[in-house]
Each structure stands twice: as C-alpha cells, then as structure tokens.
Scaffold this active site. Structure first.
Site, PDB file in Angstrom:
ATOM      1  N   PRO A 124       2.614   5.236  -6.113  1.00 18.44           N
ATOM      2  CA  PRO A 124       2.168   6.544  -5.592  1.00 18.44           C
ATOM      3  C   PRO A 124       2.333   6.619  -4.083  1.00 18.44           C
ATOM      4  O   PRO A 124       1.877   5.739  -3.349  1.00 18.44           O
ATOM      5  CB  PRO A 124       0.703   6.597  -6.007  1.00 18.44           C
ATOM      6  CG  PRO A 124       0.653   5.780  -7.255  1.00 18.44           C
ATOM      7  CD  PRO A 124       1.632   4.654  -7.023  1.00 18.44           C
ATOM      8  N   CYS A 125       3.006   7.662  -3.638  1.00 15.50           N
ATOM      9  CA  CYS A 125       3.452   7.699  -2.249  1.00 15.50           C
ATOM     10  C   CYS A 125       2.599   8.585  -1.355  1.00 15.50           C
ATOM     11  O   CYS A 125       2.805   8.619  -0.143  1.00 15.50           O
ATOM     12  CB  CYS A 125       4.896   8.178  -2.188  1.00 15.50           C
ATOM     13  SG  CYS A 125       5.157   9.838  -2.862  1.00 15.50           S
TER      14      CYS A 125
END
Length: 420
Positions: free
Chosen positions: A78-79
């Site tokens: 998850p960025c």
C-alpha cells in the site's frame, strides 16, 4: 513460471505478468471487495484473504504449494503512506510498514526474483518522520530517502541484488501518465535491464506517439462501456466544471470565479493542474485516481458533464473488457485507482523473464557476488504532455507542452503526431 502475488488488489500487475507467462499460485489480499474481484475473474487461484502479516511460508505448506516452485514474489505494498499527495506518514502508518512485510515474505520464500512496485514518494521518504522522532534517534533515520536505503540494505543482507527504476507507463504504450518506482531484486548478482521508452511526444526521440485517451475511449475508438457506474461530482462542482472547456482546468475560469470556487486553495503555490480538470481526448489520461470526483483531482469526461465511469477508468488502466469489479462504486474505483497499470506489469514481466533466462545460463562457478547498495535509474519518469498556463495566458488541453512556434511561444495545437 509460478509466483506469489502480494497486495493483489484487482490484479493489474498480475494480469501483466500473466501475459509474459507467469502463473500466480496464490493472491494475498485482505480487502473484501478486491478478494471478490479476484474470485470472480480467477476462480481457480488460491486467495489468502487475511493480512500479509499473517501470511508465511507455513501458509504455502498448508495449501500444498512448494516454496521451491516459486520463482517470483511480486506486489505493490500500500503506497498511500508514501504518496506525495498524501500525509507522508511513512512507517508511522501501518500501510508503510507493509514494505517490510514484503521483505519478510521474500526472506522466507527465497524466490529467484522479486518485484516491488510503489509510488515515487518512496524515493524521498525518511525511515522515521522527523515530526514524530524521539530526540535520541540517529539522524540518519530522519534523512530523506533513508527508508528506501534501509529497505534495499535489508534485501542485500538476505542475499538479493536490487535495481531501482523510476518509470512512467505512458512511455511503454499505456494511455496514461503514471509514474512509478520498481524494485527488481535477484539472488544471483545479476543486473536487470529495463527497456528504454517505446513511445514519446518529443520529435527528437523519433518514436511512435503516446497513446491518448481518445485512442481508448474516444468517439472513434469503438469503446463500449462495460460498467457505466459513476462516482459523480456534486451539483456545486458540476456548476463550475460546466464552465471549463474540453481539456481545460481552473485556469480557464475568470479570476473571480477561480477564487469563489477554490477558496483557500486558490492561494496555494504550485500548478494545481488537476483542479476543475476536464480530460482531453487528444492526450494521454492523467493518473487514474481512487476518487475522480474530487475538485482537486478532478477527472471529468472531456465532452460529458460527469466524472469518468468505472468502465472508462478500467479501460485507461488497460484491464480486459470483461474484467468484473466487485463492491460498491466507491470500492471499485479504489481498486482501479490503486492498481498497477496492466501495461507496466507486462513490461516488468519481460524484464524478469529475460533475467530468469540469464540466471539459467549461469553455472554454479560463475555466479556474480551480491551487488550491495543501489542506483536510482530514472527512465524519463516525469512526462509533460500539455500546457495549461504560460506567460500569463491560460490554455485549454489542446496545447502540447512541446509544440512551439518559431518565436518559442506555445501555440494552439493537438498532441504532435510523430513519424514512425
């Protein structure tokens, strides 16, 4: 060639890898809507629907998967914690910690190669944000880029040489400007070779022209929307967007309307090019976002007064026409906006496939040593396509950034069509 897919989402990266001959033996994804999307489209693939924190090599044993058969671990942690558009919480955000969970899985499984995808914000993220750091913390951990430096150092320690690429999907034929960081690691000391751009909007490059939004969903594209669901703008937002020409943004409004519609945002520095933005069929799409109906990240259809649909967003990301997204409209947009463009998965898959062939050609006696450290290799990641404002004049989205008149000023024209 079997691989483990971590943080699978709607399988954008996986679809690209599949086109290169890779087979996902398990998808690790704990978002319930994304899990349903995976099951609806790939019912035979095993899905581990809990957090990656709970996934281990023992999970493979339980499911009858031999870790010796796994050649690749791939995924995009998850960025949002690293995004330059977010709050940049880094490791203080549980999502930021997922990068090191990716590392842990690689350490346990020991694949020949790993592929980690993330946003460019990862390049400058400190291991510990200065704002929340204890006084006794080592200053090295507070420096920009220390998170990536630590992560790659940890990969080196478990036997992997790592190449770090900053790329843009539009350079490889995607109809979308989307900048991403790719880490490609291998256990054999080899250097991967990411290809040079294959498309461009600059004459001197002598490459085919960028694919445009019109090529994908334009009136002459033959596009039939498989999912016309819309996460639309509010009536207030639609009022202001109705004043914007095709391809324009807030710069196209009179100054008094700009201030009225944008409030405090009008006084902020920076281009704010996505504010009250209408897309243009003549250029590549900007990065598909998870919430296209926000004023500041607006993705308004070029000729229809509405946000782009689920089907249009999926087409820009190059998902198959029959790919079925599950969940609410908002959840579907989240899956599409967070996905790796399928095209980028294909190009990365080609690189990894070549790397596997190089590995096969090695003998046990000539395996190179681990390459410690890393170099950030930028392959034209920052792409400019059009001009909204120059020399005190507002332009709609029909003005190419590189199309200049003889006196050096921008002139009105569509994206330049370059000779093949």
């Amino acid at each position: 060639m079997k691989f483990i897919s971590l943080f699978s989402g709607a399988m954008g990266l996986d679809l690209g890898l599949e086109q290169c001959g890779f087979e996902p033996v398990i998808c690790v994804e704990n978002n319930s809507s994304a899990v349903e999307t995976i099951k609806a489209n790939r019912p035979k693939i095993k899905v581990f629907s809990e957090s990656v924190i709970d996934f281990s090599v023992n999970t493979l044993d339980t499911l009858g998967i031999k870790k010796e058969d796994i050649e690749l671990v791939a995924g995009g942690p998850p960025c949002q914690a690293f995004s330059v558009f977010g709050k940049r919480l880094g490791l203080n955000d549980v999502r930021g910690q997922m990068t090191f969970e990716f590392l842990r899985v690689v350490k346990e499984v020991q694949p020949k190669i790993f592929l980690m995808e993330n946003v460019r914000g990862l390049l400058s993220m400190p291991l510990i944000p200065r704002k929340n750091a204890p006084k006794e913390i080592d200053n090295e951990y507070l420096k920009k880029g220390s998170l990536l430096k630590t992560l790659i150092s940890d990969f080196n320690k478990i036997g992997y040489s790592v190449d770090c690429y900053v790329v843009n999907s539009v350079n490889y034929g995607a109809p979308q400007v989307r900048e991403r960081v790719l880490l490609i690691g291998n256990k054999f000391g080899l250097e991967s070779k990411f290809p040079k751009p294959r498309y461009s909007n600059r004459k001197q490059d002598k490459l085919p022209c960028f694919k445009t939004l019109g090529d994908i969903i334009g009136p002459d594209s033959g596009f039939v929307d498989p999912c016309p669901e819309v996460l639309n703008f509010s009536p207030r937002k639609l009022k202001y967007l109705s004043m914007i020409p095709e391809g324009g943004n807030w710069r196209s409004l009179p100054v008094d309307i700009q201030k009225e519609s944008m409030g405090k945002s009008w006084y902020l520095k920076g281009g704010r090019s996505a504010y009250w933005r209408k897309l243009s069929f003549d250029f590549p799409s900007p990065t598909v976002v998870t919430m296209p109906n926000h004023a500041g990240t607006s993705m308004c259809h070029p000729t229809k007064l509405r946000a782009i649909t689920i089907g249009e967003a999926a087409a820009i990301q190059e998902f198959p026409r029959d790919w079925e997204f599950k969940g609410t409209t908002s959840e579907k947009f989240k899956q599409i906006g967070n996905a790796v463009p399928v095209r980028l998965g294909v190009v990365a898959g080609e690189v990894i496939k070549n790397l596997i062939n190089d590995i096969k050609s090695l003998s046990k006696k000539n395996v190179p040593p681990i390459r410690e450290g890393f170099e950030i290799i930028k392959i034209r990641p920052h792409v400019r396509t059009r001009t909204f404002w120059k020399n005190g004049k507002a332009f709609s989205g029909t003005t190419s950034y590189y199309d200049k008149s003889t006196n050096g000023e921008e002139k009105e024209s569509r994206q330049m069509r370059l000779p093949l």
